[in-house]
Each structure stands twice: as structure tokens, then as C-alpha cells.
Design an enzyme around this catalytic site. Structure first.
Site, PDB file in Angstrom:
ATOM      1  CG  ASP A   1      -8.801  -5.995  10.365  1.00  0.00           C
ATOM      2  OD1 ASP A   1      -8.322  -5.110  10.189  1.00  0.00           O
ATOM      3  OD2 ASP A   1      -9.520  -7.452  10.661  1.00  0.00           O
TER       4      ASP A   1
ATOM      5  CD  GLU B   1      -2.467  -1.295   2.732  1.00  0.00           C
ATOM      6  OE1 GLU B   1      -3.779  -1.627   2.235  1.00  0.00           O
ATOM      7  OE2 GLU B   1      -1.863  -0.798   3.567  1.00  0.00           O
TER       8      GLU B   1
END
Length: 475
Positions: A264, A198
Site C-alpha cells: 500500500d 504475484e
């Protein structure tokens, strides 16, 4: 090195983002379908887990930290399943349930520890209820020490810029796991946590660490961030802040079974530590340790305080050692999903001697993991008399946990471990001595579940009673 604590007594976190339900169907594949060249899966087990922003909230709740979840779900079975999951973990579920859209659901079909297929059920929540989410955030934000915006590109965070500004006005740090290449929408956030792919999709390829630092600091300046944490898989993670030296952390993962939900876990522990008032370096250290734990599990998973403490103290393996009963159940479930054979035995183990060591080594050879259930002090007194135990429960469990042959140690308070064995259901139950298999506590439960029961011999002349007699005779 300073030892950090996994106890977050002052933390309280709000999570807002794309909420999902993860469904897992497990089964055997022994033949090819006559209808098409595809495997036939005979489904044997079904699991439902919180995914997306809901998994972030579950990670925080697993650390015994108060957490609230805001997001969008449907008025459907999946939404009700999520609500039940969240309530069972004491998560304040403030999600808006809509009758116009289904709950985002991902169904994974697995066999022999491999994912065969994933089915996505979703329409997304674009242009839906953003004003309602923003209004609820404005009402509640001041009660929390950190805000996580969990972005999976499903539409819940279309008003993300306004959400960031609400948190900034309230003085609450905002952490975001970004999605896509438009980082402009995250302008003014406290901390972004992109993975390497990313990050490079936004700044371009980085040939070395120096270029990661250079481009990362420019990204911080361009989008008015406070900090940037780049997670780098097997290379660990790198924390960047203006006018401060980069902080690199190597990975702590020993074995990688599944990276599902690892991001997460990272942002959950980061936000929890920051909400607790910890420095950024300490928050990153804890998040890195937690990530090393969770990638060793199958599927969307969380990390417990015990597992995190083991990782912090660099114990050889996390999720092992002395565990509470609920933690052991989770650990055994993960091990079974990895196809590991679980062996279980029990005893007082008051004064550990060579006979015990030999017995436990032989038991461990019969499978992949060995559980030792240990009588509490009160249980030992009832069985052996008021003069016993010689060593208290903590001492006995610590010695057992130090043996290479022992994976898990768990206490039980009853006279026999029958109830505990029925809860754990090992593949193989082992007992030492002159028992018949049917006389062993828990044997019926293990057999009913398709498991085995075996009796192993102790070494002749080795017993705790003999050791005590020798000690008394030497006085």
C-alpha cells in the site's frame, strides 16, 4: 546523486478499491487455558487502523496530499470507526455505506510482539453497487492527477476494466496493485505493481534478472500497459517500460518488523509522485525509500514527510532525529510495540560540552531509545536571561541529533516539559543534577503510568556557564 523532495505540492489522488478496518488487540500471555491447549491473552490495548484501500488513502494523507477514497462499507460499528479514522486525517470519504453487507474487518491478536491469530469478518461485495461506484468515478476523475485501484479481490473492483477506461478517457494515470492471476482484467492500466510471487504466478518462474525483464516486457505488451513495477522484497524493486532500460533499485530497509501494508505504501507514494508530475524513476526511488521505512514499523502503517526525507538522504535510521511532537508520538508508539524501553530527558543544551555527552551516554544505557526534549529559544531566555541562548534552537537540536546516544530530539516551548512528558509517557524519566526525583517535572505523570524516575550526576566542573566564562576570559 540528485536529491529528491518529499514535498508534493501539486498532487491530488483518488483511491478506489476494497476498504477494510484493521483491528489489533494487544495483551500479555502468561498461562495456558484450562479449557484447551491455547494461550490466554489478557487484552491490555486495542487499536483500530484503516486497511486495504483505506490504508492507501491514509498513506497519501500522511504525506500532506489531498486524497479522496471511494469504496464500499457496511452501516455498522466498523464502518463508523473507519469514517472517524478517515475524517481525522482529512481524507474525503466517499464510500457507499450498505445495510446489506458488513464492513470488511480483520482482527489481529498479538502478544509479546508476535501475531497469535487473525480473525476475518467479511462477506465481500461481489455483484454489489458497481454501477454506483463507476458513476461517481466518471463525475470526479478529472479533478485528480492519479487514480489508484486497490484490489484485494473482495468485489469492489468487479467493474475494473470500465474504471480503467474512464481514467484513460480523462487522461488520468491508473495504478493498480493486482490481485490473482487474471491480469487481462487490468488491460490498459498505466502501471501495475505486483510483488515477485504475484508476478511469477502469471509469467512463470524467473531464474534471474534477465528473465524478469524479458517476461515483464512481454506482460506489458500483452496487456497494453505503460509500465510495470515488480517489488522484490529484500532485492528491492524493478521498473520496466517498453524501449527503455530496466531501472533496478535495491531495498533501503535496515530492519524488518512487519511487511503488513508495505505494498500500500509503495503504490501510494508512486501515485502521489506521478500526480505531482515526477518522472517514473524518481517516483520509484521515493516509493522504495518509503517502503524501507514502513517495514520497520509494526502493523499497517504510514510514512511521514520527515521519515521519507530521512530515508531519501540515507540517514542511518528513518523515523529518528529531530521530530515534531506528533511525529515523536507515533515513533514512540511503534517503539513501545516492539518492546523497546524509552528513556527521556530534557534541558537547554546551549553549548554542548563533555559533561553533556557523558550524561546522555549514561542515560541511553538505561534503555533502548533516548528522547531529548529541548527548550525553545524563548523558553531559554525566560530561564537563563536575555543573553541566552548562545546557540539557537535549530543549532542545538542539530548537534544533539548527531550524537550516537540520542535517538529523538523534540522542542518544547513551556518552561518545563511536564505536558510533553505526560503525552509521551516514557518508561524512564532521567534528569541530571541535585534534584530529588519528586522535584523533576513530569515525574508524577511517569510514576502514574508505572514508569521510573532517576537522577544522574553531571561530571564535576562541566557546565555551560563555565564554558561561557572561559570564552569571555580568553578575549
Amino acid at each position: 546523486m540528485m536529491q529528491y523532495s518529499p514535498k508534493f505540492n501539486n498532487a491530488k489522488v483518488l483511491v478506489l478499491g476494497d476498504v477494510m478496518l484493521d483491528r489489533y488487540w494487544f495483551g500479555a500471555t502468561n498461562r495456558i487455558s484450562p479449557e484447551a491447549p491455547v494461550p490466554v491473552v489478557k487484552v491490555q490495548d486495542i487499536e483500530e487502523r484503516a486497511g486495504g484501500a483505506a490504508n492507501v488513502a491514509m498513506n497519501i494523507a500522511s504525506l500532506s496530499v489531498p486524497v479522496a477514497l471511494h469504496g464500499l462499507i457496511g452501516q455498522d460499528d466498523a464502518g463508523r470507526a473507519l469514517d472517524k479514522l478517515l475524517n481525522s486525517h482529512n481524507i474525503q470519504n466517499h464510500c457507499v455505506a450498505l445495510d446489506s453487507h458488513p464492513t470488511i474487518t480483520k482482527l489481529r491478536i498479538l502478544s509479546r510482539h508476535q501475531q497469535l491469530l487473525r480473525l476475518d469478518f467479511e462477506e465481500g461485495f461481489h455483484h454489489v453497487a458497481s454501477d454506483s461506484l463507476l458513476a461517481k468515478l466518471e463525475q470526479e476523475i478529472t479533478a485528480y492527477g492519479a487514480l489508484i485501484l486497490s484490489d484485494y479481490g473482495k468485489g469492489t473492483l468487479e467493474s475494473v476494466q470500465q474504471m480503467i477506461q474512464v481514467a484513460r478517457k480523462a487522461g488520468v494515470p491508473t495504478l493498480i496493485d493486482p490481485k490473482g492471476t487474471d491480469f487481462e482484467r487490468y488491460r490498459g492500466a498505466t502501471l501495475l505493481t505486483p510483488n515477485m510471487s504475484e508476478f511469477e504466478a502469471v509469467v512463470g518462474h524467473c531464474k534471474d534478472d534477465d528473465e524478469i525483464v524479458e517476461k515483464g516486457l512481454k506482460l506489458i505488451a500483452d496487456f497494453e500497459l505503460t509500465a510495470l513495477l515488480v517489488t522484490r522484497s529484500e532485492k528491492g524493486m524493478t521498473l520496466l517500460r517498453p524501449n527503455q532500460a530496466p531501472f533496478h533499485l535495491p531495498t533501503q530497509a535496515k530492519e524488518v518488523y512487519d511487511v503488513t501494508g508495505a505494498g500500500d505504501t509503495v503504490i501510494s507514494v508512486l501515485a502521489t509522485a506521478i500526480a505531482d508530475g515526477r518522472p517514473y524513476e524518481e517516483a520509484c526511488y521515493l516509493a522504495n525509500a518509503a517502503a524501507g521505512v514502513v517495514v520497520g514499523k509494526l502493523g499497517t502503517s504510514t510514512v511521514t514527510p520527515t521519515e521519507l526525507e530521512n530515508a531519501i538522504h540515507h540517514r542511518e535510521e528513518t523515523g529518528f532525529g529531530i521530530l515534531a511532537e506528533d511525529e515523536l508520538k507515533r515513533a514512540v508508539e511503534q517503539a513501545k510495540q516492539r518492546g523497546e524501553k524509552i528513556v527521556m530527558t530534557n534541558g537547554c543544551f546551549d553549548i554542548l560540552h563533555p559533561g553533556h555527552v557523558s550524561y546522555l551516554e549514561n542515560a541511553r544505557k538505561l534503555g533502548d531509545r533516548l528522547i531529548v526534549a529541548v527548550n525553545t529559544d524563548e523558553s531559554v531566555k525566560r530561564l537563563k536571561g536575555e543573553s541566552r541562548p548562545i546557540n539557537d534552537l535549530n543549532a542545538r537540536m542539530a548537534v544533539l541529533a548527531g550524537l550516537a546516544s540520542v535517538d529523538w530530539v523534540v522542542p518544547f516551548a513551556e518552561d518545563t516539559p511536564q505536558r510533553l512528558i505526560g503525552e509521551i509517557l516514557p518508561n524512564l524519566l532521567v534528569k541530571g543534577g541535585d534534584y530529588k526525583p519528586e522535584e523533576i517535572a513530569g515525574s508524577q505523570e511517569v510514576w502514574a503510568n508505572g514508569g521510573e524516575v532517576k537522577v544522574l550526576n553531571f561530571e564535576n566542573g562541566c557546565s555551560t556557564t563555565n564554558v561561557i566564562k572561559k570564552i569571555q576570559a580568553s578575549k
